[in-house]
Each structure stands twice: as structure tokens, then as C-alpha cells.
Design an enzyme around this catalytic site. Sequence first.
Site, PDB file in Angstrom:
ATOM      1  N   HIS B 152       0.803  -1.222   0.000  1.00 20.23           N
ATOM      2  CA  HIS B 152       0.000   0.000   0.000  1.00 20.23           C
ATOM      3  C   HIS B 152       0.841   1.281   0.000  1.00 20.23           C
ATOM      4  CE1 HIS B 152      -3.549   2.371   0.280  1.00 20.23           C
ATOM      5  NE2 HIS B 152      -3.181   2.911   1.442  1.00 20.23           N
ATOM      6  N   GLU B 198     -10.142  -4.478   4.395  1.00 18.44           N
ATOM      7  CA  GLU B 198     -10.632  -3.369   3.573  1.00 18.44           C
ATOM      8  C   GLU B 198     -11.282  -3.943   2.332  1.00 18.44           C
ATOM      9  OE1 GLU B 198      -9.035  -1.507   0.578  1.00 18.44           O
ATOM     10  OE2 GLU B 198      -6.960  -2.193   0.635  1.00 18.44           O
TER      11      GLU B 198
END
Lengths: 899, 513
Positions: B152, B198
Site C-alpha cells: 500500500h 478493507e
Amino acid sequence: MEEEGSLVQPLTTTCNPNPLFQFDLTSLSSAQALLLNPSTSIDTIHSTVDSLLLSLPHLSTNATSLSLALSVLAQSAPLHPSLSQSIVSSVRSLINGQDRTSSAVLSALLSIATSCHNEDGSSILTSILDEDLVLSLASSGVYKIRSRILRLLVFVVGRWKCSGKFLTDEVMVRVFLRFTGDIYPVLRRDAIDGLCEFLTVARDGVDFCVPECCLEHAIGLIGDDDEFVRVAAVRMVGLCGEMLGEKENGVDKTGQMDTIFTQICSMARDMSVKVRIEAFNALGKVKLVSDAVLMQSLSKKILGSKNGGKSIIKLDKASKPCAAGAYIHGIEDEFYVVRKSACRSLGIHAVMSFKFADDSINYLMDLMNDDSESVRLEALDSLFRMAAQGCLNVQEKHVHMFLGLLTDMSSLVRHGARKILQLMKLPKLEIFKSTVNKLIANLEKYPEEEEGIFFSLFSLGKNHREFSLNVAKDLAKQIERTSKGDLTFAKPSMAATLVVCIASPLSENENVPDTPVVLFSYAVPLLGRISRALQGTFDQHFLLTFLLDHSNIKWKSRDLMPEIVSKGISEDLMQSVIKFISKSVGDAWSLIKGSNGNDAEKILRSCMKELEIISLNASQAAITTLDFFSKYIQILQLISKIQCKFDFRNSTTFHIKSHHILLEKLDSALRKIRYSFTGWTKEVECHILELSLLVDVFTFSLARIPSNEYLKNLLSKISHLEAISCLSDFTKEIKRLIEERSSVMVNLHSLLKVFECSGLEFVREMKPIKAELKVVGDDSENPLTFVPGLPAGIRLWITLHNTSSTDRLWLHMSVRGRRPQYVFLDLSNFEGSEEVRKCSSLIPFYETPKVASFEIRVCIVIECLSEHYEVLKERGGPKYDVTELSVEKLVYFSSVKSR
Amino acid sequence: MAIQCLILGAGQEVGKSCVVAMIGGKKIMFDCGMHMGFSDHRAFPDFSLLSSSNDISCVVITHFHLDHIGALPYFTEVCGYNGPIYMTYPTKALAPLMLEDYRKILVDRRGLEEQYTYENIIHCMNKVIPIDIKQTIQVDKDLLIRAYYAGHVLGAAMIYAQVGEEKMLYTGDYNMTPDRHLGAAQIDRLSLDLLITESTYATTVRDSKYLREREFLKAVHTCVAAGGKVLIPTFALGRAQELCILLDDYWERMNINVPIYFSAGLTIQANMYYKMLIGWTSQKIKDSYTVRNPFDFKHVCPFERSMINLPGPCVLFATPGMISGGFSLEVFKQWAPSDKNLIAIPGYCVAGTIGHKLMSGKPTRIDLDKDTRIDVRCQIHQLTFSPHTDSKGIMDLVEFLSPKHVILVHGEKPKMAALKQRIESELGIQCEYPANNETVLVPTTQSLKISASKTFVRNCTTELDGDERIAEGILVMEKGHNAKIVSEEEFLETIGAERNVVSFTGWVSPLAQ
């Protein structure tokens, strides 16, 4: 030896059987030291081992000592193979003892077996183990025993074919299969490894159900918690898949293969790098996979089942999602090893399925952008294999990326890309043209790759007849537009484009009438370069005749050109080449005489180039002649330069110094040519002598007032010439002038007019006089040592070729900025004949400087006995001028102190 | 036993991530973010739902994006939380910059009231305890947490928490496909009770990144080869480095001599952090680091304002992204009118910015204000690089971990519903996607150690039934004693009962139908 004796003492007593004797730890370690010491005598070893073996039964009550004694024996067995058999037979009875004992016995057996040669190792085990024993040990509750018997079995199974078997195949497989369920991951892994080994060794001999059964177990284990078990399991799935794919049983195996493939695909997303690498390796092994499943492995999205048959519908629910995008994940992986492995297996499948190839090419092309060079090379390799199989279908979108490779930093990548281009089929003219342009860019950036680039261009032109014809027409138009002698055509791009244009007419005799004639004529001067690139495809002679036949050049003597049969240049061709060069030299000389130095220089330079190219694939004998000619042309070049200067001399300023330098160069070049060759004909010798006379004339005219020495020298040469043959006009003229005592200078022009410079021929008997020098034990990393101020010795290997016993050879050694040191080489110290003499000698270098390190230049020189007498006497060196026979070698020295 | 999850933010939406989980009696707060779309009380999670801010054992922050950390100073300094706060080293280094930057924009540009001061940020960050990847931290006697690499952004982590036998993982934002400068998420096989993941791209399946890279490189190369200038407006961290590594590599391989510029403000600081935090980047960078720091770009040089109108091709990375003003706008004004030039826009652009206008159709002119009008003749290239995992990645992670329950956060409601459907049907794992301020109770299994009597074990080994071993026994659980499994005879002995055999004989009437 004293020590050994003292150690042996307590042990030798044990040879008198003393049942009460017990080894304590100290004596065990002494025994170990004795056995491991390489200088222990054989007798001592034998008695030590004997006493250890004798004591084993007594030690059985003490498990610690027993296992220690066994480990000492096991350690010594590899060092003394002769003892293995006796050790093995003694421990046989202990194998069924206590847990600790039997594990110690097993580990001793393992170490003995592994240290033996192939067959001995397993035959030792066969003599001890049998089915019942193996089964009871394998089901032991003790981890150590299980692990060791398993390792023994893995060892044995690797040598399954070359030994007597103590287990049947079936029992062996069953034991391994049982171990795959062990609670210890190490044992699970070892068991799978053993099965893999079994399957590879007994490849064709096993029944169909064995790999199937193994496969079932392996699939159960690919979800194992332990990384190494997963690695082994994935490998086994791949192996079973490979074997099942190969075995013929008349059943359609696509369904089964699909299942195996998807199972392995599901491991492509494992978190362990090792598992992922193994998974992609395994994917490459599974053949006969259906197109639908293969395509799914290239797409992360689940493909609809509308385009497939029954098998897809069946797979839809369970296996298809596993296969989804496996290869995409592989080539996007963080670790280059995984990407490489994925790339390889992608290439394997692409060769087998056209549909898959079309899609996978996108990804393989994209990998050209990978940051790791080894991945790029792997991808290129896959693409090459696809191209070779004819399933490489390049699309326009790939072209930019692919052609970029031709200007890549790495030469391996460039080479790989060109290899593919040679096989590629390009869809459009624009792409073809941009490919040619990119190859030209490659050539301009890396001219050293000309050969490879020309070959690629040739193949490209050959494979795309229409396109290359188009390019040819464009080029012809361009040539027509420009004026003759335009230098833009001397560029490498011109040569490259010509190669493309002549490729298809040359290879298939097609397009010939359509290809503009002018191109063939333009290609003729490039013959040497083109034929080098096409080595092995066309020989030079064929190429030349072809080009001349189709060009508008009228060259009659082409009929005289002999046929070239073998590779290399034949003697006949050599003769014609030499004839040609000799003729050109004659032309050049007449230009020099006519004071047209520039044009002469051009001709001579092109002759030099031609010689260079030809010498690349000439035979040894021919090389000598070619070498002679190139030296000869160098001399003519120098004469041409000097001649120019003499012309200017009368009109404008004249640099007497530069003149001297040129003359000095000419003199040394002439010396070199005179003393580097032997076995020449009368004509050649005369010519060379005349040249030397010419040089003297130049020197003479420069000195203005000639000394008597010079005159004497000239006369001696003339008389030498007289002795050989009748005098030429040139010599006669000089003789006349000297006799008349008139100034040579005034008549320089008339002298030059009568000098003839043609008719040199190929001399078969000509041999080079040369020397080879090798410095022993020295390089810049490991210099020789010296003590400053004291002489240092250099060990040299000297080889002399074609020297006569009357030659005076010297070793010339010089340190930069100092006077050289000469050492006379006495030819009687050399071994061998005139042809080759060899000698190794230690040469002293006397004046070592007072520095930490220095280097000296060493070479072998020959004294030119018929030349000027020089004043070198006081150094004890040669009395006459010298010329080098060998390449200069550097010898490195470093001071003893600085080490 | 159960894990109780209170979703304070990012429930069925993207923004203000904040989950409070009670596991084995310990409360952990995962992330403490703010919603960028609001500037009133809705920007922060509703901390009033917590009975007391100090019954929380620890706060763990996954990465430095504001929607994961934005509310932290407020929670610690205004709400008064003073327990331990954990985050990774890079997050701790970069978070104060992000927080202060945002506070400044809020106060200076928009003239809004600040929720916390600069001092608050500094004070809050002082309390932070940094953790490393795969470092296990014993927060107290029962609770342990461990960080896993999440990809990320620099320093992003997934957080594993365990109390006794109860285990859970909170992923934060993660990426399952590696970048050039960041690796893919990396995790062990954990037998989890709960996975909170997520789901930004719950239904998107992304293509190979190579395609995008290829097109980007081709566009840039063609432009500079024709003598044009390339403007790449980016933010300082992340995309800038990713694209720069890509270009720098390509330049190196293709031997291109066109300069690549970084506008001064942008990188000096950002690249410094990357250079220092090499251990948090991708494998490629770590490999080449031994030879050369890949963030010391070979072809990159600093840019000066005076160079904007110099002739010749170049590539320029300029802040801010989206051409929302500042230097990138200044350069855009100069370069947009030439059709030789190229503007490459990486990533998403907020509506209203010039970047957004360029991406939504090709405008020929842009009115900056009533006096300034820019003719846009340059080429525009749009790049979609996202550091979030796609739905395939989420499914892969869930499949790999095979937890007993999954909770989806940080996504859009309809897409989350679709993903839930897939997880339940394809993987057979129970899945939920609660809204904000909802509490979910996830049952956990508790394992209990029992001992077995000797007779029972003996029975087990003797009563073999083919390959399967079936043994019968009776589980005895007494107060104050360990649970024990005994054989039937032993059980009868302990309770002092005799064995009675009751036998039945049944008959069936052949007529009964």
C-alpha cells in the site's frame, strides 16, 4: 609419532579380550582423535577399530557410551572405506536394541552408506535391512528412529536400480506414503522427496496407479502448514502430472490434467516464495491441459463458459477460480526468481497451444519492461521458442516495446531480440520499415555487432520478400537522385539497407528481375562485410559471383575466380587476391610518381582494408603472405608521404624534422619487413633491397652532402643486388650517378620515374620469423618480488620460429625513462629445429630501481646484420640496428618490503 | 466467548477508518482516521460511543494516510486517551508531516476552525511506540499484537492481535500485487477467528500492471523522442517514486539522455525518507540497495523555475498532483499550448481541479479565471495506478488465511454486498459488512486442554477399524478438576455404578404400510 605411540598403548591392551574393559569418555575421544588423524598408520587404525567393535557388546548397557562409540565409528568409516564392511557386520545385532541404540546404529549406517560409492552403499544396507525390520523401525514411536530409517530409505531409493532390493516397490511406496502423514513436517517433506526420487528413478517401470496414488496424497499436502512440505508437495504434484501425461493408457487425460493444473495454480498465490517458484516450475511440467483452463490462468476474471465444451462446465465451480490469473500473478511477482520461473513455464505452454500463445505473447512482451535482466532474457528465450515453432504472432502494439530492445543496454538482450527477429513474421510494411530502422540504430550505436545485425537484416529481408522489394525500390530511387560520389552512402545505414534488399534475391533467386540493378553494384564493395555476416549460409565466392552477375559492373577477370569449396580461403583465391592487390599497388605507385599522393593513399588504404578482412578467415600460410603485404603497403604509404614532402620542399617551408621522423619510420618498417620473413623468392628480395636503396636515396638527398659511409653502404647494396640477379633500371641509374659523382638529389625525380613497383607475387614458401614470449608466474595482481638494487630473475618461456643459427637474437628489457638492458640469447641453449626452437630460462634484470614497485617491458629483437653499424658497444648490447620479433610483454615487480 | 467489534468508521464507506474490537476482554482500537469529505463533527469517529476512552488497552495505526490517522491527536489530546499507541517506524516518521500539512490547509486556506493544534500533534506523536514488521509486542499480560507487511504505502502494516486462544487480524489498506518500490502484502498462515479487511475494490478485477506501464512508457518516450516536454503532476509520496523508478530504469536501459526533473519542494524530503527506510520497500529495491540506493536516481536532477522555458525535451515531476495550483499549475500554463508536450496524470483527480477537467474529455481551452485562459493543445495521458488490492486479492487473502469470520470495512455498500456473497458462497466463510456505529458479535471457539486416562489410550490403540481409528470414551468435567476423558469401565468405577444391559426386541408387521 611419539604421541601416537602413547595413545595406542592403552588401546592395544584391549586386544587381549578383557570383558571388564569399558571405554570411558577419555579413551573414546582418544580413539576418535586417532581415527580422524590422517597421519595415523593403518595398523593403528585397524587395531583401534577392532577394539571399539569388540567393546560394543559390553557397552550395550550404557546407552550413552554406546551411541558415542557408534558415532566415532560412523565418523571414521568415510575416511577408511575398507573398514566399512566389518563395522556394518558388528552393528547388525544392535539394530533391534534400545531406542537410543538403534537410532545411533541407523545414523552410523547412513553415514557409512553415504560415504560409499553408489553400489557399495546400498548393498551394505541390503545386507542388513529386510522388510520386517524396516516396517518395525518405520512404525517406531521415536522420532529419531523414524527420521533415520526414512533417510536411509530415501538414500536407497535413489540407487534403486543398481542394487539388490530388500523391499518390494509396493512396500517402499507404502512406507513413504505412510510417512507423508507423520506429525513431524520434516518427515513429511522427506517422505515426499523419497517418493519423488522413486518416481524419477523407476519412471517407466511403475504401474499407472502409483503416480495416481502419489498425486492424491500430494494434493492433500499442498495445503500443509509447513512451507517445506508445501514446496515438496507441489513438486510432487508436478512430477505426477508429468508422468501421467506421458503414460499412454488410451484414456482422454485432459480432465485429469486440468485438475492437476488448477491445483498447482492455486499455489501460485502462496505467501512463500519457494512454494511459488516450485508451483510455476511444476506448471511447466503438466502437459495436455485444455485451452480453456490455460486461458483462465491468463485472466484474473473468471471467463464465461460459453466458449468451451463440457470440461469447463465441470470445472466451473471447483477448480476454475483457482486457475484464475495464476500466470498474471506469477509475472507480476515481487521476486524475480518467481517471475523467471513463471515466464519459463508460460513459454512451454505457449508453444503447445496456439490460442494460448496469442494471449501470452502480450505478457511476454510486457516482461521486456521488467527491471531484472535475467527475467527479460528468460522472456526472450520463451519468445524465441515460440517463434521457432511458428506461433509468434506479433501485433502492432508490441512493436514499440520489442524494438526498444534493440537499443537495450545489455548486449545479451540485444542479441536475444535479434535472434527472434530472424524468425519473426511482421504484419505490415510500416512495422517492417521501423524494424529495419531500429536495427540500423542498433548498428550505429554498437558497430561491433555488425555481423549479427547484418544477419538479422538478411533474414528479415528473406522472410519478407514483398516488403524488402519495396525498400529496395525506395533505396534505388534515393541513389538515382543523389550525385555520384556522394559520401552519404558510405554510412553504415546504407550497408544495412543493402543487405535487406539483396537478401531475398540471393536466398531464393526471387525478386531478382524486380530488384534494381544498381543495388547489386553498390553491394559489391561491401562483399567482405556481408560475407562475414552470412558465414555458413553463403560462401564469399558465390556471393561475389552472384552480385557481379546481377550488377552492371563489367569485370572480366571474375571468370578466373576459382570456386571456393571449403571454408577458409584457398590458395588459388589467395593468389588472385594478391594479384589484384599487386596490380592496385602498381597503380598506386604510378600515382605516387605522378605526385598524386592523395589518390594513391586512397588506393593503398582500401588495399589494407581488403587485406584485413581477408586475413580474418585465411589459413596460417596465407596469413604470413597477407602480413607481408600489409607491411609492404605500409612502406609504400610512408614513401608516398615522403614523396609529397619532397615536392613541397622546393616551394614552401619545409620541416626538416618531420621529414627525418618519417624517414626513420620508413627505415624501421623496412628493417622489419626484411628481418621478419624468410624463404622469399629472388624477385621479392631484389625488390625489397631496391626499396631500401630508395630509402637511402631519400636520406641521401636530405643530407645534401653525402658522407662516404653512405656511399659505401649504397655500393655494397648494389653489389649485393648484382650478385642475386641482373640490375634493374633504377639500380643502374644509381650506380651511374654514384660513379659520375653527380648529386642524387637533383635527379631524385628521374630516379623515382624508373623505380618500378609491381609484380610481387604470392610466395608460397614465405615464413614468418617471429618469437613468442611468456613470463612465468607474473601478472599485475601477483607481481614478482625484488630487493631494490639487487638483480631480479625473470623466468621466461621463449619460442622462436624460423630462426637460423646465424641470427643474433637479444632480449630487450627496459624500464621507462632508463636505458634498456640487452641479454644475448644463445641459440645453442634452445631445443628443437630451425622451424621451432624452445627454451625456458631465468633471465637476470640487473638495475632494479629503488622504488616500491615497477614494471619492465620485455621483448625479443633480432640484430640486422646488414644494416648500419650503431654505437651500442659499451652497453654490451647489439652492434647493429635491431628490429622486434615478439610482442612487448610487461613484467611487474614489487619490492619485498612492500609485501 | 466472542469478539465484539464496534465499527466507529469506514463502515459501508471509505473514510475515517476506526474499529474498536474487544477480544478476550481487551479493547483495541484499530486506526483512528478522519473523513476528508466533512469538516464538521462528522469528520471524526463518534468517540462518545465508547464508555470511557481509557478502558482501551491500545491504539494501533496501520499507515499514515489521514483517513487512518487523522483523528488520533483529537482522540489523545482532546478526548484524553493516554494509553499506548503503536505504529510502524515509517508511519511515525511521516504521520506528523501529513497531520500538520492538513491542519495548515484547513486553517490557512479554508479558514476553518482547527480541531487540534500543532502542539497537540507533537504531544500525541511523542506517545507513539514504534513497531517493526513481524515484531511481536506483548501489550499487557494477555494481549499481544504483531505487524505484518501490507504494501500500500511506505510503512503500511496489517495488525494481528491475540488474547489467549482468540486471534484476529485487521488489515488496514493493503496491496496484494507488488509495485516497483513497494512489496506485496506478506502474511503467515494464522488460524484466525476474525479477519477485518478493507474492500475498496470489492468488485473490481484489475488487469496486469504491465499494460499500463507499457503504455505510459511508450507515451513518454514518443513525446521526448519528438523533442516534447512531459509534465507529471504528483503528490510527494508514493506515485512520484514509483513512476520515477520506472522511468529511471527505462532511461538506463534505453540509453536515453533526456533529463528527468523533480521540482524542488517535492522530493528532497520525501526521497530522503525513502532512502532511509529501504527495509520497508520492495525486494527489487532491497536487492539493488547493496550496490546503489535506487532512490538516488541516476537521471534525475533538481529543477529550477528558470528552466521552464528552456528548449529541448525533458520530463518533470511537479507538485501538487491533480494540477490543483502551485508549481504544477505554473508549468502547465507554459507547456499546455504546445502540441509536442504531454501531460501524464497518475491516479485520481478530485472534481474541480484542472486534472479532473483534463481527464474528463479533452478540452481545447481552460478558463483559469476571467482574465486567464489556457489553450490546451498538448497530449494527455491518463494512468491508473492504485495501491489498493483488487477483489481477486481480497479473495486470495481470505482464502489463504481461511478465518472463521470476515468483516468488510472501507468500501462502498453495494460492492461490499457482492463481495460478501462471494466469500460466503465460494469460500463458505461467514461474512458481514456493518455500517458505522454498529456492533458485531463474532463467536469464537475456545479450546480446552483435556487429559486422557491410560485405559482410554490403550483402547484407542487396540480398537483399530481399518485405517480410521474410532474410540469411544466419556468426557468428565468436574469443578476444580481438569477435564478428563475416560473409558466406559473407568467411568462406571468412578461413579460406582454397575453396568446394566437393556435389550429390546422390535418387530415390524409386514402389513403396516
